[in-house]
Motif scaffolding. Structure first.
Motif, PDB file in Angstrom:
ATOM      1  N   MET A   1      10.673   4.871  -1.458  1.00  0.00           N
ATOM      2  CA  MET A   1      10.266   4.269  -2.729  1.00  0.00           C
ATOM      3  C   MET A   1      11.478   3.950  -3.606  1.00  0.00           C
ATOM      4  SD  MET A   1       7.025   3.747  -2.855  1.00  0.00           S
ATOM      5  CE  MET A   1       7.288   3.199  -1.189  1.00  0.00           C
ATOM      6  N   GLY A   2      12.475   4.823  -3.604  1.00  0.00           N
ATOM      7  CA  GLY A   2      13.707   4.554  -4.358  1.00  0.00           C
ATOM      8  C   GLY A   2      14.431   3.336  -3.807  1.00  0.00           C
TER       9      GLY A   2
ATOM     10  N   ASP B   1       0.376  -5.011  -8.144  1.00  0.00           N
ATOM     11  CA  ASP B   1       0.088  -6.049  -9.132  1.00  0.00           C
ATOM     12  C   ASP B   1       1.365  -6.744  -9.592  1.00  0.00           C
ATOM     13  OD1 ASP B   1      -2.570  -5.344  -8.920  1.00  0.00           O
ATOM     14  OD2 ASP B   1      -2.634  -4.283 -10.857  1.00  0.00           O
ATOM     15  N   ALA B   2       2.386  -5.965  -9.874  1.00  0.00           N
ATOM     16  CA  ALA B   2       3.636  -6.549 -10.366  1.00  0.00           C
ATOM     17  C   ALA B   2       4.271  -7.455  -9.313  1.00  0.00           C
ATOM     18  CB  ALA B   2       4.605  -5.443 -10.788  1.00  0.00           C
ATOM     19  N   LEU B   3       4.254  -7.043  -8.047  1.00  0.00           N
ATOM     20  CA  LEU B   3       4.799  -7.900  -6.993  1.00  0.00           C
ATOM     21  C   LEU B   3       3.974  -9.173  -6.839  1.00  0.00           C
ATOM     22  CD1 LEU B   3       5.844  -5.314  -4.250  1.00  0.00           C
ATOM     23  CD2 LEU B   3       7.352  -6.709  -5.689  1.00  0.00           C
ATOM     24  N   THR B   4       2.673  -9.032  -6.951  1.00  0.00           N
ATOM     25  CA  THR B   4       1.789 -10.193  -6.833  1.00  0.00           C
ATOM     26  C   THR B   4       2.066 -11.216  -7.928  1.00  0.00           C
ATOM     27  OG1 THR B   4       0.069  -8.872  -5.789  1.00  0.00           O
ATOM     28  CG2 THR B   4      -0.637 -10.931  -6.826  1.00  0.00           C
ATOM     29  N   PHE B   5       2.326 -10.733  -9.131  1.00  0.00           N
ATOM     30  CA  PHE B   5       2.530 -11.632 -10.269  1.00  0.00           C
ATOM     31  C   PHE B   5       4.003 -11.891 -10.573  1.00  0.00           C
ATOM     32  CE2 PHE B   5      -1.749  -9.869 -10.969  1.00  0.00           C
ATOM     33  CZ  PHE B   5      -2.450 -11.061 -10.922  1.00  0.00           C
ATOM     34  N   GLY B   6       4.892 -11.456  -9.697  1.00  0.00           N
ATOM     35  CA  GLY B   6       6.313 -11.761  -9.844  1.00  0.00           C
ATOM     36  C   GLY B   6       7.024 -10.995 -10.942  1.00  0.00           C
ATOM     37  N   ASP B   7       6.495  -9.851 -11.339  1.00  0.00           N
ATOM     38  CA  ASP B   7       7.120  -9.024 -12.377  1.00  0.00           C
ATOM     39  C   ASP B   7       7.965  -7.940 -11.702  1.00  0.00           C
ATOM     40  OD1 ASP B   7       7.831  -7.437 -14.513  1.00  0.00           O
ATOM     41  OD2 ASP B   7       5.783  -7.201 -15.281  1.00  0.00           O
ATOM     42  N   SER B   8       9.172  -8.324 -11.311  1.00  0.00           N
ATOM     43  CA  SER B   8      10.010  -7.416 -10.532  1.00  0.00           C
ATOM     44  C   SER B   8      10.447  -6.187 -11.324  1.00  0.00           C
ATOM     45  CB  SER B   8      11.227  -8.150  -9.965  1.00  0.00           C
ATOM     46  OG  SER B   8      12.008  -8.709 -10.991  1.00  0.00           O
ATOM     47  N   ASP B   9      10.649  -6.329 -12.628  1.00  0.00           N
ATOM     48  CA  ASP B   9      11.057  -5.164 -13.429  1.00  0.00           C
ATOM     49  C   ASP B   9       9.979  -4.080 -13.415  1.00  0.00           C
ATOM     50  OD1 ASP B   9      13.510  -6.263 -14.101  1.00  0.00           O
ATOM     51  OD2 ASP B   9      12.776  -7.113 -15.997  1.00  0.00           O
ATOM     52  N   THR B  10       8.729  -4.482 -13.619  1.00  0.00           N
ATOM     53  CA  THR B  10       7.628  -3.523 -13.611  1.00  0.00           C
ATOM     54  C   THR B  10       7.449  -2.911 -12.224  1.00  0.00           C
ATOM     55  OG1 THR B  10       6.504  -4.651 -15.420  1.00  0.00           O
ATOM     56  CG2 THR B  10       5.146  -3.232 -14.021  1.00  0.00           C
ATOM     57  N   ALA B  11       7.548  -3.745 -11.185  1.00  0.00           N
ATOM     58  CA  ALA B  11       7.398  -3.239  -9.815  1.00  0.00           C
ATOM     59  C   ALA B  11       8.491  -2.224  -9.503  1.00  0.00           C
ATOM     60  CB  ALA B  11       7.443  -4.388  -8.811  1.00  0.00           C
ATOM     61  N   ALA B  12       9.729  -2.540  -9.859  1.00  0.00           N
ATOM     62  CA  ALA B  12      10.843  -1.630  -9.585  1.00  0.00           C
ATOM     63  C   ALA B  12      10.706  -0.335 -10.383  1.00  0.00           C
ATOM     64  CB  ALA B  12      12.173  -2.314  -9.905  1.00  0.00           C
ATOM     65  N   ASP B  13      10.306  -0.446 -11.650  1.00  0.00           N
ATOM     66  CA  ASP B  13      10.125   0.756 -12.474  1.00  0.00           C
ATOM     67  C   ASP B  13       9.026   1.650 -11.900  1.00  0.00           C
ATOM     68  OD1 ASP B  13      12.118  -0.117 -14.174  1.00  0.00           O
ATOM     69  OD2 ASP B  13      10.735  -0.794 -15.754  1.00  0.00           O
ATOM     70  N   ALA B  14       7.927   1.051 -11.456  1.00  0.00           N
ATOM     71  CA  ALA B  14       6.823   1.833 -10.881  1.00  0.00           C
ATOM     72  C   ALA B  14       7.251   2.484  -9.563  1.00  0.00           C
ATOM     73  CB  ALA B  14       5.592   0.955 -10.674  1.00  0.00           C
ATOM     74  N   ALA B  15       8.028   1.759  -8.740  1.00  0.00           N
ATOM     75  CA  ALA B  15       8.524   2.346  -7.482  1.00  0.00           C
ATOM     76  C   ALA B  15       9.477   3.500  -7.768  1.00  0.00           C
ATOM     77  CB  ALA B  15       9.202   1.273  -6.635  1.00  0.00           C
ATOM     78  N   ASP B  16      10.324   3.347  -8.789  1.00  0.00           N
ATOM     79  CA  ASP B  16      11.213   4.449  -9.179  1.00  0.00           C
ATOM     80  C   ASP B  16      10.420   5.666  -9.644  1.00  0.00           C
ATOM     81  OD1 ASP B  16      13.862   3.778  -8.668  1.00  0.00           O
ATOM     82  OD2 ASP B  16      14.130   2.760 -10.588  1.00  0.00           O
TER      83      ASP B  16
ATOM     84  N   VAL C   1       0.883  -1.158   0.000  1.00  0.00           N
ATOM     85  CA  VAL C   1       0.000   0.000   0.000  1.00  0.00           C
ATOM     86  C   VAL C   1       0.917   1.202   0.000  1.00  0.00           C
ATOM     87  CG1 VAL C   1      -1.779   1.230   1.257  1.00  0.00           C
ATOM     88  CG2 VAL C   1      -1.704  -1.255   1.322  1.00  0.00           C
ATOM     89  N   VAL C   2       0.818   2.053  -0.978  1.00  0.00           N
ATOM     90  CA  VAL C   2       1.787   3.138  -1.076  1.00  0.00           C
ATOM     91  C   VAL C   2       1.099   4.480  -0.868  1.00  0.00           C
ATOM     92  CG1 VAL C   2       3.692   4.036  -2.433  1.00  0.00           C
ATOM     93  CG2 VAL C   2       3.115   1.663  -2.608  1.00  0.00           C
TER      94      VAL C   2
ATOM     95  N   PHE D   1      -0.441   8.792  -8.474  1.00  0.00           N
ATOM     96  CA  PHE D   1       0.112   7.997  -7.372  1.00  0.00           C
ATOM     97  C   PHE D   1      -0.643   6.685  -7.157  1.00  0.00           C
ATOM     98  CE2 PHE D   1       2.335  11.617  -4.819  1.00  0.00           C
ATOM     99  CZ  PHE D   1       3.180  11.846  -5.890  1.00  0.00           C
ATOM    100  N   GLY D   2      -1.948   6.737  -7.204  1.00  0.00           N
ATOM    101  CA  GLY D   2      -2.742   5.525  -6.997  1.00  0.00           C
ATOM    102  C   GLY D   2      -2.480   4.493  -8.078  1.00  0.00           C
ATOM    103  N   SER D   3      -2.369   4.959  -9.312  1.00  0.00           N
ATOM    104  CA  SER D   3      -2.089   4.055 -10.426  1.00  0.00           C
ATOM    105  C   SER D   3      -0.718   3.394 -10.265  1.00  0.00           C
ATOM    106  CB  SER D   3      -2.157   4.828 -11.744  1.00  0.00           C
ATOM    107  OG  SER D   3      -1.751   4.007 -12.818  1.00  0.00           O
ATOM    108  N   LEU D   4       0.269   4.181  -9.894  1.00  0.00           N
ATOM    109  CA  LEU D   4       1.612   3.628  -9.692  1.00  0.00           C
ATOM    110  C   LEU D   4       1.634   2.643  -8.527  1.00  0.00           C
ATOM    111  CD1 LEU D   4       3.719   6.849 -10.310  1.00  0.00           C
ATOM    112  CD2 LEU D   4       3.750   4.759 -11.702  1.00  0.00           C
ATOM    113  N   SER D   5       0.928   2.964  -7.468  1.00  0.00           N
ATOM    114  CA  SER D   5       0.831   2.049  -6.328  1.00  0.00           C
ATOM    115  C   SER D   5       0.216   0.724  -6.764  1.00  0.00           C
ATOM    116  CB  SER D   5      -0.017   2.660  -5.215  1.00  0.00           C
ATOM    117  OG  SER D   5       0.590   3.811  -4.708  1.00  0.00           O
ATOM    118  N   GLY D   6      -0.833   0.817  -7.555  1.00  0.00           N
ATOM    119  CA  GLY D   6      -1.473  -0.386  -8.072  1.00  0.00           C
ATOM    120  C   GLY D   6      -0.539  -1.205  -8.946  1.00  0.00           C
ATOM    121  N   GLN D   7       0.263  -0.515  -9.761  1.00  0.00           N
ATOM    122  CA  GLN D   7       1.230  -1.215 -10.606  1.00  0.00           C
ATOM    123  C   GLN D   7       2.246  -1.967  -9.754  1.00  0.00           C
ATOM    124  OE1 GLN D   7       3.113   1.290 -13.548  1.00  0.00           O
ATOM    125  NE2 GLN D   7       1.176   2.242 -14.097  1.00  0.00           N
ATOM    126  N   ILE D   8       2.710  -1.337  -8.688  1.00  0.00           N
ATOM    127  CA  ILE D   8       3.664  -1.993  -7.802  1.00  0.00           C
ATOM    128  C   ILE D   8       3.025  -3.230  -7.185  1.00  0.00           C
ATOM    129  CG2 ILE D   8       5.018  -1.787  -5.678  1.00  0.00           C
ATOM    130  CD1 ILE D   8       5.230   1.258  -6.347  1.00  0.00           C
TER     131      ILE D   8
END
Length: 161
Positions: free
Chosen positions: A114-115, A59-74, A5-6, A50-57
């Motif tokens: 977040m960084g 979702d990406a963590l849930t589905f194991g997509d670390s690149d997308t999660a890291a990019d969204a956190a950045d 939750v971001v 912000f809400g969209s980026l939080s959701g991306q993080i």
């Protein structure tokens, strides 16, 4: 996976009624109102994503997509840092200037978290990812942390919370 939750939503500030114009004007109060109005405007614009980026993080963590999660956190880190910079550049009020400074510092701290989260995700450091996700989730309230939310309420922000 860690549910993350971001940073979330916000609401708009009023600058007073026309009836106040008849009363003697305290320039410090006017300056503070102008600062709050301008900062809230910056928050409204910046936090739209912000809400969209939080959701991306999440979702990406849930589905194991670390690149997308890291990019969204950045991206969330960058946008939060930019918001802090935008508010820092506003003409500062004479009244409660230390509160305005504390709010910006809380935003800077949120951007740093977040960084660091993005770095932990990229390095596959699950323990650090979990720790930062937990820190983020426990601190999140409005614009980014319980500290910044409490400061925002005390200062009079409506959107920057």
């Amino acid at each position: 996976m860690v549910g993350l939750v971001v940073i979330a939503a916000i609401a708009l500030s009023a600058c007073g009624s026309d009836d106040e114009a008849a009363a003697p004007v305290n320039t410090a109060t006017v300056a503070k109102r102008a600062f709050v109005k301008d900062a809230d405007s910056a928050c409204k614009e910046a936090t739209a994503s912000f809400g969209s980026l939080s959701g991306q993080i999440n979702d990406a963590l849930t589905f194991g997509d670390s690149d997308t999660a890291a990019d969204a956190a950045d991206e969330l880190s960058s946008r939060t840092s930019a918001l802090a910079g935008d508010i820092r550049e506003l003409p500062q009020p004479d009244v409660d200037a230390e509160v305005a400074t504390a709010f910006v510092e809380a935003l800077d701290e949120r951007a740093e978290i977040m960084g660091s989260l993005a770095d932990a995700i990229r390095s596959s450091d699950q323990a650090e990812t979990d720790r930062l996700a937990e820190e983020s989730a426990s601190a999140t309230d409005g614009i980014g942390s319980t500290d910044s939310a409490a400061i925002a309420v005390r200062f009079g922000f409506e959107i920057c919370r």
